[in-house]
Design a protein around this motif. Structure first.
Motif, PDB file in Angstrom:
ATOM      1  N   ILE A  49      -9.855  -8.462  -5.023  1.00 37.05           N
ATOM      2  CA  ILE A  49     -10.399  -8.009  -6.398  1.00 37.05           C
ATOM      3  C   ILE A  49     -11.945  -7.681  -6.268  1.00 37.05           C
ATOM      4  CG2 ILE A  49     -11.314  -8.792  -8.703  1.00 37.05           C
ATOM      5  CD1 ILE A  49      -8.918 -10.763  -8.703  1.00 37.05           C
ATOM      6  N   GLY A  52     -11.494  -3.921  -4.767  1.00 36.99           N
ATOM      7  CA  GLY A  52     -10.891  -2.964  -5.889  1.00 36.99           C
ATOM      8  C   GLY A  52     -11.979  -2.785  -6.821  1.00 36.99           C
ATOM      9  N   THR A  53     -12.788  -3.520  -7.258  1.00 46.73           N
ATOM     10  CA  THR A  53     -13.885  -3.494  -8.022  1.00 46.73           C
ATOM     11  C   THR A  53     -15.028  -2.495  -7.587  1.00 46.73           C
ATOM     12  OG1 THR A  53     -13.447  -5.369  -9.294  1.00 46.73           O
ATOM     13  CG2 THR A  53     -15.919  -4.372  -9.588  1.00 46.73           C
ATOM     14  N   ALA A  55     -14.454  -0.253  -4.997  1.00 52.09           N
ATOM     15  CA  ALA A  55     -13.790   1.034  -5.070  1.00 52.09           C
ATOM     16  C   ALA A  55     -13.974   1.754  -6.035  1.00 52.09           C
ATOM     17  CB  ALA A  55     -12.415   0.823  -4.363  1.00 52.09           C
ATOM     18  N   LEU A  73      -7.936   2.959  -2.468  1.00 59.42           N
ATOM     19  CA  LEU A  73      -7.053   1.832  -3.143  1.00 59.42           C
ATOM     20  C   LEU A  73      -5.952   1.647  -2.381  1.00 59.42           C
ATOM     21  CD1 LEU A  73      -7.913   2.648  -6.914  1.00 59.42           C
ATOM     22  CD2 LEU A  73      -9.072   0.785  -5.527  1.00 59.42           C
ATOM     23  N   LEU A  76      -6.510  -0.405   0.755  1.00 58.33           N
ATOM     24  CA  LEU A  76      -6.617  -1.861   0.289  1.00 58.33           C
ATOM     25  C   LEU A  76      -5.383  -2.641  -0.013  1.00 58.33           C
ATOM     26  CD1 LEU A  76      -9.822  -1.608  -2.099  1.00 58.33           C
ATOM     27  CD2 LEU A  76      -9.526  -3.038   0.174  1.00 58.33           C
ATOM     28  N   ILE A  77      -4.502  -1.907  -0.709  1.00 64.46           N
ATOM     29  CA  ILE A  77      -3.194  -2.562  -1.122  1.00 64.46           C
ATOM     30  C   ILE A  77      -2.301  -2.635   0.116  1.00 64.46           C
ATOM     31  CG2 ILE A  77      -0.978  -2.017  -2.389  1.00 64.46           C
ATOM     32  CD1 ILE A  77      -2.701  -0.694  -4.479  1.00 64.46           C
ATOM     33  N   SER A 173      -3.661  -7.466  -7.673  1.00 64.29           N
ATOM     34  CA  SER A 173      -5.024  -7.957  -7.273  1.00 64.29           C
ATOM     35  C   SER A 173      -5.888  -6.785  -7.335  1.00 64.29           C
ATOM     36  CB  SER A 173      -5.232  -8.862  -5.967  1.00 64.29           C
ATOM     37  OG  SER A 173      -4.267 -10.029  -5.936  1.00 64.29           O
ATOM     38  N   VAL A 174      -5.515  -5.714  -6.623  1.00 63.46           N
ATOM     39  CA  VAL A 174      -6.549  -4.654  -6.463  1.00 63.46           C
ATOM     40  C   VAL A 174      -6.495  -3.738  -7.852  1.00 63.46           C
ATOM     41  CG1 VAL A 174      -6.623  -2.203  -5.674  1.00 63.46           C
ATOM     42  CG2 VAL A 174      -5.837  -4.094  -4.070  1.00 63.46           C
ATOM     43  N   ALA A 175      -5.308  -3.903  -8.598  1.00 66.16           N
ATOM     44  CA  ALA A 175      -5.450  -3.333  -9.805  1.00 66.16           C
ATOM     45  C   ALA A 175      -6.546  -3.894 -10.973  1.00 66.16           C
ATOM     46  CB  ALA A 175      -4.042  -3.137 -10.574  1.00 66.16           C
ATOM     47  N   TYR A 178     -10.027  -2.836  -9.912  1.00 64.43           N
ATOM     48  CA  TYR A 178     -10.143  -1.315 -10.142  1.00 64.43           C
ATOM     49  C   TYR A 178     -10.188  -1.065 -11.766  1.00 64.43           C
ATOM     50  CZ  TYR A 178      -9.844   3.720  -9.644  1.00 64.43           C
ATOM     51  OH  TYR A 178      -9.888   5.108  -9.906  1.00 64.43           O
ATOM     52  N   SER A 194     -11.452 -10.208 -14.326  1.00 65.92           N
ATOM     53  CA  SER A 194     -10.381  -9.843 -13.153  1.00 65.92           C
ATOM     54  C   SER A 194      -9.950 -11.211 -12.593  1.00 65.92           C
ATOM     55  CB  SER A 194     -11.009  -8.812 -12.293  1.00 65.92           C
ATOM     56  OG  SER A 194     -11.097  -7.574 -12.881  1.00 65.92           O
TER      57      SER A 194
END
Length: 214
Positions: A49, A52-53, A55, A73, A76-77, A173-175, A178, A194
């Motif tokens: 997370i 993602g934030t 990024a 992103l 990362l995923i 998690s990435v979403a 982000y 998040s």
């Protein structure tokens, strides 16, 4: 005062976002996700997370400027999902070769025994939703991976569901990181929300798994 505080938050997250451009962040994500199947207390979800934030902040998403292409992103995923599947496979193979000693250890735990039985039934029916659900539950991934191996379930019955679970968890998690930065701005509040959403998903998954085990 509020304006200055907001500006400071943007600067902080822009600096963090710059770090996401370095290759070390992907290595850290891979290592954390790979190992947390053996050490579930590792904060791999928190790290994903945060990445993602970062990024989002580095790409300008925190200011409301979302680019059409965000390869960071995607990396990362893919990194988190790949590490998740590899970790599952290592645990699966170790449990497969664990022999009678591991079987006795599982037999001593009612939770592990129940999980093994339910997982076996789910895979035998050609459905592996339990594998996906377990990926979000605390320590669920560990239980499922070890039980699948200990029960000598076929890899072709387990691996596709493990891949779907890893990809779903990584994308979620990435979403969170982000879009949390996009919707709530470059503030620590976005990160906190998040994290809360990730833990809420884990609690819900754990609850559903316990209900199915009854």
């Amino acid at each position: 005062m509020a304006v200055n505080g907001g500006a400071t938050g943007v600067v902080v997250f822009e600096n963090v976002g710059a770090l996401a451009a370095g290759p070390w962040i992907y290595a850290a994500v891979v290592l954390s996700v790979l190992l947390d199947v053996f050490v579930p207390v590792l904060p791999s979800g928190v790290l994903v997370i945060t990445a993602g934030t970062a990024a989002a902040a580095g790409s300008g998403a925190a200011a409301g400027q979302v680019p059409h292409n965000v390869p960071d992103l995607l990396v990362l995923i893919l990194a988190a999902a790949t590490a998740s599947v590899l970790g599952d496979l290592v645990a699966y193979r170790l449990a497969w070769r664990g022999g009678a000693r591991l079987d006795r250890a599982i037999a001593r735990s009612r939770r592990l025994t129940t999980a093994q039985e339910r997982l076996g039934d789910a895979l035998a029916r050609g459905g592996g939703a339990l594998v996906v659900l377990a990926r979000f539950a605390p320590a669920g991934r560990s239980v499922v991976s070890f039980c699948a191996g200990a029960a000598h379930r076929r890899a072709r019955d387990f691996v596709p569901w493990s891949a779907l679970a890893g990809l779903s968890w990584a994308a979620y998690s990435v979403a969170l990181g982000y879009y949390g930065a996009q919707w709530l701005g470059a503030t620590w509040l976005a990160t906190a929300v998040s994290f809360a959403a990730l833990f809420a998903a884990g609690a819900a998954a754990g609850f559903l798994m316990r209900r199915q085990a009854v």
